[in-house]
Design an enzyme around this catalytic site. Structure first.
Site, PDB file in Angstrom:
ATOM      1  N   HIS A   1      21.335  37.665  50.049  1.00 30.41           N
ATOM      2  CA  HIS A   1      20.480  37.261  51.157  1.00 30.41           C
ATOM      3  C   HIS A   1      19.043  37.510  50.764  1.00 30.41           C
ATOM      4  O   HIS A   1      18.749  38.505  50.098  1.00 30.41           O
ATOM      5  CB  HIS A   1      20.824  38.066  52.419  1.00 30.41           C
ATOM      6  CG  HIS A   1      20.368  37.403  53.674  1.00 30.41           C
ATOM      7  ND1 HIS A   1      19.085  37.532  54.127  1.00 30.41           N
ATOM      8  CD2 HIS A   1      21.017  36.607  54.552  1.00 30.41           C
ATOM      9  CE1 HIS A   1      18.964  36.832  55.240  1.00 30.41           C
ATOM     10  NE2 HIS A   1      20.113  36.258  55.521  1.00 30.41           N
TER      11      HIS A   1
ATOM     12  N   ASP B   1      27.982  34.735  56.435  1.00 26.37           N
ATOM     13  CA  ASP B   1      28.897  33.628  56.186  1.00 26.37           C
ATOM     14  C   ASP B   1      30.191  34.041  55.525  1.00 26.37           C
ATOM     15  O   ASP B   1      31.158  33.285  55.529  1.00 26.37           O
ATOM     16  CB  ASP B   1      28.211  32.578  55.310  1.00 26.37           C
ATOM     17  CG  ASP B   1      27.213  31.783  56.107  1.00 26.37           C
ATOM     18  OD1 ASP B   1      27.473  31.579  57.288  1.00 26.37           O
ATOM     19  OD2 ASP B   1      26.192  31.396  55.544  1.00 26.37           O
TER      20      ASP B   1
HETATM   21  N1  ACO Z   1      26.236  35.528  43.677  1.00 27.40           N
HETATM   22  C1  ACO Z   1      25.817  35.936  42.446  1.00 27.40           C
HETATM   23  N2  ACO Z   1      24.550  36.239  42.173  1.00 27.40           N
HETATM   24  C2  ACO Z   1      23.657  36.111  43.151  1.00 27.40           C
HETATM   25  C3  ACO Z   1      24.015  35.706  44.449  1.00 27.40           C
HETATM   26  C4  ACO Z   1      25.370  35.420  44.688  1.00 27.40           C
HETATM   27  N3  ACO Z   1      25.788  34.990  45.891  1.00 27.40           N
HETATM   28  N4  ACO Z   1      22.926  35.679  45.237  1.00 27.40           N
HETATM   29  C5  ACO Z   1      21.906  36.062  44.459  1.00 27.40           C
HETATM   30  N5  ACO Z   1      22.335  36.315  43.206  1.00 27.40           N
HETATM   31  C6  ACO Z   1      21.529  36.755  42.047  1.00 27.40           C
HETATM   32  C7  ACO Z   1      20.834  35.539  41.411  1.00 27.40           C
HETATM   33  O1  ACO Z   1      21.609  34.957  40.401  1.00 27.40           O
HETATM   34  C8  ACO Z   1      19.565  36.191  40.881  1.00 27.40           C
HETATM   35  O2  ACO Z   1      19.902  36.932  39.725  1.00 27.40           O
HETATM   36  P1  ACO Z   1      18.824  37.129  38.539  1.00 27.40           P
HETATM   37  O3  ACO Z   1      17.682  37.854  39.152  1.00 27.40           O
HETATM   38  O4  ACO Z   1      19.573  37.908  37.539  1.00 27.40           O
HETATM   39  O5  ACO Z   1      18.455  35.751  38.084  1.00 27.40           O
HETATM   40  C9  ACO Z   1      19.205  37.211  41.971  1.00 27.40           C
HETATM   41  O6  ACO Z   1      20.458  37.556  42.567  1.00 27.40           O
HETATM   42  C10 ACO Z   1      18.260  36.656  43.028  1.00 27.40           C
HETATM   43  O7  ACO Z   1      18.841  35.478  43.564  1.00 27.40           O
HETATM   44  P2  ACO Z   1      18.008  34.322  44.261  1.00 27.40           P
HETATM   45  O8  ACO Z   1      18.840  33.086  44.342  1.00 27.40           O
HETATM   46  O9  ACO Z   1      16.681  34.198  43.581  1.00 27.40           O
HETATM   47  O10 ACO Z   1      17.798  34.952  45.679  1.00 27.40           O
HETATM   48  P3  ACO Z   1      17.233  34.187  46.932  1.00 27.40           P
HETATM   49  O11 ACO Z   1      16.662  35.218  47.807  1.00 27.40           O
HETATM   50  O12 ACO Z   1      16.358  33.050  46.526  1.00 27.40           O
HETATM   51  O13 ACO Z   1      18.540  33.497  47.554  1.00 27.40           O
HETATM   52  C11 ACO Z   1      20.506  33.130  48.749  1.00 27.40           C
HETATM   53  C12 ACO Z   1      19.252  33.976  48.631  1.00 27.40           C
HETATM   54  C13 ACO Z   1      20.132  31.623  48.726  1.00 27.40           C
HETATM   55  C14 ACO Z   1      21.186  33.402  50.067  1.00 27.40           C
HETATM   56  C15 ACO Z   1      21.437  33.463  47.566  1.00 27.40           C
HETATM   57  O14 ACO Z   1      21.814  34.829  47.624  1.00 27.40           O
HETATM   58  C16 ACO Z   1      22.671  32.582  47.507  1.00 27.40           C
HETATM   59  O15 ACO Z   1      22.574  31.455  46.999  1.00 27.40           O
HETATM   60  N6  ACO Z   1      23.838  33.066  48.062  1.00 27.40           N
HETATM   61  C17 ACO Z   1      25.037  32.287  48.097  1.00 27.40           C
HETATM   62  C18 ACO Z   1      24.965  31.289  49.239  1.00 27.40           C
HETATM   63  C19 ACO Z   1      25.098  31.941  50.590  1.00 27.40           C
HETATM   64  O16 ACO Z   1      25.981  32.753  50.833  1.00 27.40           O
HETATM   65  N7  ACO Z   1      24.209  31.535  51.513  1.00 27.40           N
HETATM   66  C20 ACO Z   1      24.220  32.019  52.888  1.00 27.40           C
HETATM   67  C21 ACO Z   1      23.044  32.879  53.159  1.00 27.40           C
HETATM   68  S1  ACO Z   1      23.077  33.501  54.823  1.00 27.40           S
HETATM   69  C22 ACO Z   1      22.610  32.182  55.757  1.00 27.40           C
HETATM   70  O17 ACO Z   1      21.909  31.295  55.356  1.00 27.40           O
HETATM   71  C23 ACO Z   1      23.105  32.142  57.117  1.00 27.40           C
END
Ligand code: ACO
Length: 379
Positions: free
Chosen positions: A261, A316
């Site tokens: 998140h 979620d």
């Molecule tokens: N699984 C594995 N690794 C992850 C995940 C995940 N679900 N989420 C973040 N990371 C890692 C990324 O690969 C990244 O790693 P790095 O720094 O080594 O490159 C780091 O954590 C940061 O991730 P970002 O994508 O830059 O984080 P951001 O804050 O932009 O994204 C998000 C947040 C979009 C929710 C992301 O965690 C994600 O895509 N999660 C999966 C989708 C999801 O569950 N979305 C629902 C969110 S809640 C809602 O909207 C109601």
């Protein structure tokens, strides 16, 4: 004007001031109008919470009664909306159908009296009342059936669950569903709420505001994740397969749906509440359903592998599991999220109108200048 550093995704940049909700991502706190989400989930109802979000205070008994009464009264759809829906392809995603219908409501109720409290109230009531009926109508119509009529004897969540599953829910299932709606009703300035606020700031009608937010919620990185979670759990198929699946994702840097998140760096408080509800539901109606066990193992392994990076279960992860158990088809999970979040979007719409300035951020231009035009024959 000070030139600011560019932050992709506007991370950490305040885009508004708001008194609607508060999140502390380090401590796992969520409050609506200052009230902890745990208390609202336990003691309030979705409709009472919607009132709190939109009007800023808990309603009195009379206020709540008339709000509920008005919403019940406005649940039905105009036949021309239903006729329009008959032309939708049955294979289309329900979020696209919802977005089109939310926008179409503006054709019928187009008067933009944004300074008239009666207009605001009527728009709030219509949207909260009709969005569920639209989602349920599409569900039936895509199967070639007539849309189901709302049941006036059922409260908001029981009626919605009845319309989605075509079965009157037992009181426990209806209660669990109502808590889910409460938990999803608002969450500060996320992508869809920001979209709603930008649209609201142009002083367009509230139906366009909600349609714009629905379109934004549909993406897999936002509301669409709960659907992806179930597809992922089905794909994994057994508790034994969880560890290799997670290890493969970590090794290949693949995102695991339902985890991570932008704001929460600990377990999302809504996921904690939903997990308990999921556990109760599986205890009551579980039989041989293995999906709760797969999910628990998944959370355990993801915590072990990614917990140190602050990647924990988000709302979620368990909501899909709960909706599945309640008999809601997978591709309706995000529309159900939209039904609930309509309360938050409307609260932000109202707040935006109270002190409006059209959104017009700046950009950092990275292109070139003064390039001479080359005629098509010389390219
Ligand atoms: N699984 C594995 N690794 C992850 C995940 C995940 N679900 N989420 C973040 N990371 C890692 C990324 O690969 C990244 O790693 P790095 O720094 O080594 O490159 C780091 O954590 C940061 O991730 P970002 O994508 O830059 O984080 P951001 O804050 O932009 O994204 C998000 C947040 C979009 C929710 C992301 O965690 C994600 O895509 N999660 C999966 C989708 C999801 O569950 N979305 C629902 C969110 S809640 C809602 O909207 C109601």
């Amino acid at each position: 004007m000070t030139v600011c550093e560019y932050r992709p995704g506007l991370e950490g940049i305040p885009a508004t001031q708001s008194s609607i909700s508060f999140v502390d991502g380090q401590r796992g706190v969520l409050e609506y109008r200052g009230m902890p989400i745990e208390e609202l989930a336990e003691q309030s109802t979705f409709i009472e919470t919607a009132y709190l979000l939109i009007w800023g205070e808990l309603p009195t008994k009379d206020e709540l009664d008339s709000f509920e009464h008005e919403i019940r009264h406005h649940r039905r759809l105009k036949y021309r909306i239903r006729d329009m829906m008959k032309c939708f392809p049955e294979g289309g995603h329900p979020m696209d159908a919802l977005q089109a219908c939310a926008a179409a409501l503006g054709l019928f109720y187009s008067r933009r009296a944004l300074d008239d409290p009666a207009y605001i109230r009527a728009a709030v009531v219509r949207l909260l009342a009709k969005i569920p009926t639209i989602v349920a109508a599409f569900q039936l119509m895509r199967k070639g059936n007539d849309p189901i009529q709302p049941r006036d004897d059922l409260d908001y969540s029981a009626n919605l669950l009845y319309m989605l599953t075509e079965t009157e829910p037992d009181p426990f299932a209806a209660h669990v569903f109502d808590v889910c709606l409460t938990l999803h009703a608002e969450h500060t300035i996320n992508a869809s709420t920001f979209s709603a606020m930008v649209t609201a700031s142009t002083l367009t009608d509230p139906y366009a505001v909600v349609a714009s937010a629905v379109g934004t919620l549909a993406g897999p990185l936002h509301g669409g994740a709960n659907e992806e979670v179930i597809l992922m759990l089905e794909d994994i198929g057994s508790v034994e397969n969880v560890r290799p699946y997670v290890e493969d994702c970590v090794e290949h840097k693949k995102k695991i749906m339902g985890f991570g998140h932008r704001v929460y760096k600990v377990k999302d408080p809504r996921a904690t509440i939903l997990q308990k509800l999921a556990e109760q539901l599986f205890e009551k109606y579980g039989e041989d359903d293995k999906y709760y066990d797969i999910a628990r193992e998944m959370e355990h392994v993801v915590n072990e592998k990614l917990g140190h990076k602050g990647i924990c279960a988000n709302v979620d992860f368990y909501s899909g599991l709960v909706y599945r158990k309640l008999g809601i088809p997978t591709d309706l999970f995000t529309p159900v999220f939209a039904i609930s979040r309509t309360a938050g979007w409307l609260a932000h719409w109202k707040e935006q109108l109270a002190e409006n300035r059209i959104f017009r951020p700046t950009q950092i231009y990275t292109g070139t200048h003064s390039i001479p035009y080359v005629s098509i024959h010389e390219r």
